[in-house]
Motif scaffolding. Structure first.
Motif, short mmCIF file in Angstrom:
data_model
loop_
_atom_site.label_atom_id
_atom_site.label_comp_id
_atom_site.label_asym_id
_atom_site.label_seq_id
_atom_site.Cartn_x
_atom_site.Cartn_y
_atom_site.Cartn_z
N PHE A 13 21.49 67.10 42.14
CA PHE A 13 20.90 66.74 41.79
C PHE A 13 19.72 66.98 42.01
O PHE A 13 18.50 66.35 40.93
CB PHE A 13 20.95 65.44 40.90
N SER A 14 19.08 68.35 42.07
CA SER A 14 18.18 68.82 43.17
C SER A 14 16.86 68.50 42.13
O SER A 14 15.80 68.36 42.45
CB SER A 14 17.96 69.35 43.46
N GLY A 15 17.81 69.10 40.61
CA GLY A 15 16.15 69.62 39.53
C GLY A 15 15.28 70.10 40.07
O GLY A 15 15.63 71.20 40.90
N CYS A 16 13.63 69.96 39.64
CA CYS A 16 12.57 71.18 40.60
C CYS A 16 12.71 70.35 41.60
O CYS A 16 11.39 71.60 42.89
CB CYS A 16 11.51 70.88 39.21
N GLY A 17 12.81 69.59 42.09
CA GLY A 17 12.80 69.35 43.63
C GLY A 17 11.58 68.33 43.94
O GLY A 17 10.53 68.65 45.08
N ASP A 46 22.04 72.19 41.78
CA ASP A 46 21.26 71.57 40.25
C ASP A 46 22.36 72.36 39.46
O ASP A 46 22.34 73.97 39.20
CB ASP A 46 19.81 71.49 39.57
N TRP A 47 22.97 72.06 38.03
CA TRP A 47 23.62 72.74 37.43
C TRP A 47 22.53 73.54 36.43
O TRP A 47 22.95 74.92 35.23
CB TRP A 47 24.69 72.52 36.58
N GLU A 48 21.28 73.27 36.20
CA GLU A 48 20.78 73.54 34.89
C GLU A 48 19.18 74.55 36.06
O GLU A 48 18.74 74.47 36.92
CB GLU A 48 19.49 73.12 34.61
N LYS A 109 30.45 60.38 35.41
CA LYS A 109 31.52 60.32 36.64
C LYS A 109 30.62 61.15 37.86
O LYS A 109 30.88 60.89 38.77
CB LYS A 109 31.98 61.78 35.83
N LEU A 110 29.16 61.39 37.11
CA LEU A 110 28.80 62.04 38.30
C LEU A 110 27.79 61.23 39.42
O LEU A 110 28.04 61.20 40.90
CB LEU A 110 26.98 62.68 37.33
N PHE A 111 27.79 59.63 38.92
CA PHE A 111 28.00 59.04 40.21
C PHE A 111 29.40 58.96 41.12
O PHE A 111 28.48 58.55 42.27
CB PHE A 111 27.99 57.31 39.72
C1 LIG Z 1 17.04 62.66 37.09
S1 LIG Z 1 17.53 64.78 37.05
C2 LIG Z 1 16.64 64.52 38.76
C3 LIG Z 1 15.43 64.78 39.65
C4 LIG Z 1 14.85 65.51 40.63
N1 LIG Z 1 15.79 64.68 41.81
C5 LIG Z 1 13.54 65.54 41.32
O1 LIG Z 1 13.51 64.73 41.92
O2 LIG Z 1 13.27 66.26 40.66
C6 LIG Z 1 19.16 64.45 36.99
C7 LIG Z 1 19.88 66.35 37.47
O3 LIG Z 1 20.78 66.25 37.66
C8 LIG Z 1 21.43 67.80 36.86
N2 LIG Z 1 22.87 67.34 36.90
C9 LIG Z 1 23.26 66.64 35.79
N3 LIG Z 1 24.77 67.00 35.41
C10 LIG Z 1 24.66 67.20 36.46
C11 LIG Z 1 25.96 68.03 36.86
N4 LIG Z 1 27.13 67.91 36.88
N5 LIG Z 1 26.11 68.76 38.02
C12 LIG Z 1 24.31 68.85 38.98
N6 LIG Z 1 24.23 68.91 38.35
C13 LIG Z 1 23.20 68.13 37.00
C14 LIG Z 1 20.53 68.29 36.39
O4 LIG Z 1 20.12 69.04 35.50
C15 LIG Z 1 18.94 66.83 36.27
O5 LIG Z 1 17.78 67.98 36.94
#
Ligand SMILES: C[S@@+](CC[C@H](N)C(=O)[O-])C[C@H]1O[C@@H](n2cnc3c(N)ncnc32)[C@H](O)[C@@H]1O
Length: 347
Positions: A13-17, A46-48, A109-111
């Motif tokens: 869930f790395s997002g923009c990092g 990340d999936w986005e 489910k992601l947890f």
């Molecule tokens: C709270 S953000 C994370 C932010 C990141 N940790 C940061 O510090 O920049 C949660 C991230 O989970 C990603 N996400 C949500 N569902 C996902 C999935 N099923 N598989 C992969 N990434 C997922 C979202 O796109 C989002 O970028």
């Protein structure tokens, strides 16, 4: 010469990092140096795609774009530390005896995906991050079950709520960090970081762009304001939403792109004009350094930046984790020598 220990990280869930940048360190924010930590990120996911695009512009490693539910653990390289801010909004703690975590929809489910990777890859440490609301989710029943689930992966688990503004971030963002250790001695040695700016948090005025350089598109129209002034929302807006420049900002969300004069997100009132934050201001409020590149569309930037863990806060947490790991490693390296000495004396 002794080789310096480097700890590897896999980031979900790395997002923009935000979390990854904080874990690596090696940047400056508000004239303070956050030294490079002995960390190498070996995997991020990340999936986005739009978040991955920002990530890729700022890290040498490319973010793997995929849904974590479709990624077998064996595809993730071995690592010392697993990090992830898992989405948590949809846990259900249905009437069960004993109570267990269920999930109401796909996001819940992601947890369990994070637990799946932990069980399979057995990192030395995991660092999970979440919103403060996780503590009260499901009438406070979900959080103890989340901690239990992590413990059941075979980890000693501790957690704390940290207020970003106490750690050098100009924002009151409160986040829960749940940290698990495979090794009991590292767990015993670990302490969450002590606040660095508890009495004197950085303030919004320190990170705003020069007003004369703000593009007109960030200001709300006179017409929208005039319309709002006639409604009861106007007083509440000035009380809650307009940010004091001499305080840390209220928590920024992920939907700042959609901020309108009628919504509830933080906004600015400067020289009698109402406006939204620019993406660079959001990045600064989240404690991203100026060197952090902001490519792509504004909407995606606001979402990814608003979702991020403040790098400075993550740096403090990672630094504390690394200190405990190094401390215990140093002690363990010394111990066998004494044992050897005892054996020598016995012979
Ligand atoms: C709270 S953000 C994370 C932010 C990141 N940790 C940061 O510090 O920049 C949660 C991230 O989970 C990603 N996400 C949500 N569902 C996902 C999935 N099923 N598989 C992969 N990434 C997922 C979202 O796109 C989002 O970028």
């Amino acid at each position: 010469m002794k080789k310096k220990q480097i700890y590897t990280i896999a980031s979900l869930f790395s997002g923009c990092g935000g979390m990854d940048l904080g874990a690596e360190g090696g940047f400056q924010f508000l004239h303070k140096n956050y030294k490079k930590l002995p960390i190498k990120i070996v995997y991020s996911l990340d999936w986005e795609p739009s978040a991955a695009k920002i990530y890729d512009a700022n890290f040498s490693l490319k973010c793997h774009v995929a849904d974590i539910r479709n990624v077998p653990s064996k595809q993730i390289p071995n690592h010392d530390i697993l990090t992830g801010g898992f989405p948590c909004q949809s846990f259900s703690v249905v009437a069960q005896n004993p109570k267990r975590l269920g999930y109401k929809d796909e996001k819940g489910k992601l947890f369990f995906e994070m637990c799946r990777v932990i069980r399979s890859k057995k990192p030395k440490v995991f660092i999970a991050e979440n919103v403060k609301g996780i503590l009260s989710a499901n009438k406070k029943e979900a959080f103890p079950l989340i901690v239990k689930e992590f413990e059941n992966c075979g980890y000693y688990v501790t957690y704390a709520t940290l207020n970003s503004s106490h750690f050098g971030v100009p924002q009151k963002r409160e986040r829960v960090f749940i940290i698990g250790f495979k090794n009991k001695s590292v767990f015993d040695d670990f302490k969450f970081p002590e606040p660095t700016t508890f009495n004197k948090p950085p303030i919004l005025a320190q990170v705003l762009e020069n007003e004369s350089e703000i593009d007109n598109k960030y200001y709300f129209s006179e017409r929208a304001i005039a319309g709002l002034q006639k409604t009861k929302h106007f007083t509440s807006m000035n009380k809650g939403r307009v940010q004091s420049l001499d305080k840390p900002c209220n928590t920024l969300g992920a939907h700042l792109a959609k901020v309108s004069i009628n919504s509830t997100d933080p906004i600015l009132l400067i020289n009698n004009r109402y406006r939204m934050f620019t993406p660079r201001e959001v990045a600064r409020i989240q404690s991203f350094p100026e060197s952090f590149k902001l490519p792509g569309a504004k909407t995606a930037l606001y979402r990814a930046l608003g979702n991020a863990v403040p790098p400075v806060l993550m740096w403090e947490v990672t630094n504390s984790v690394i200190e405990a790991m190094i401390q215990v490693k140093n002690l363990e390296q010394k111990r066998p020598r004494y044992k050897q000495l005892e054996l020598d004396l016995l012979v």
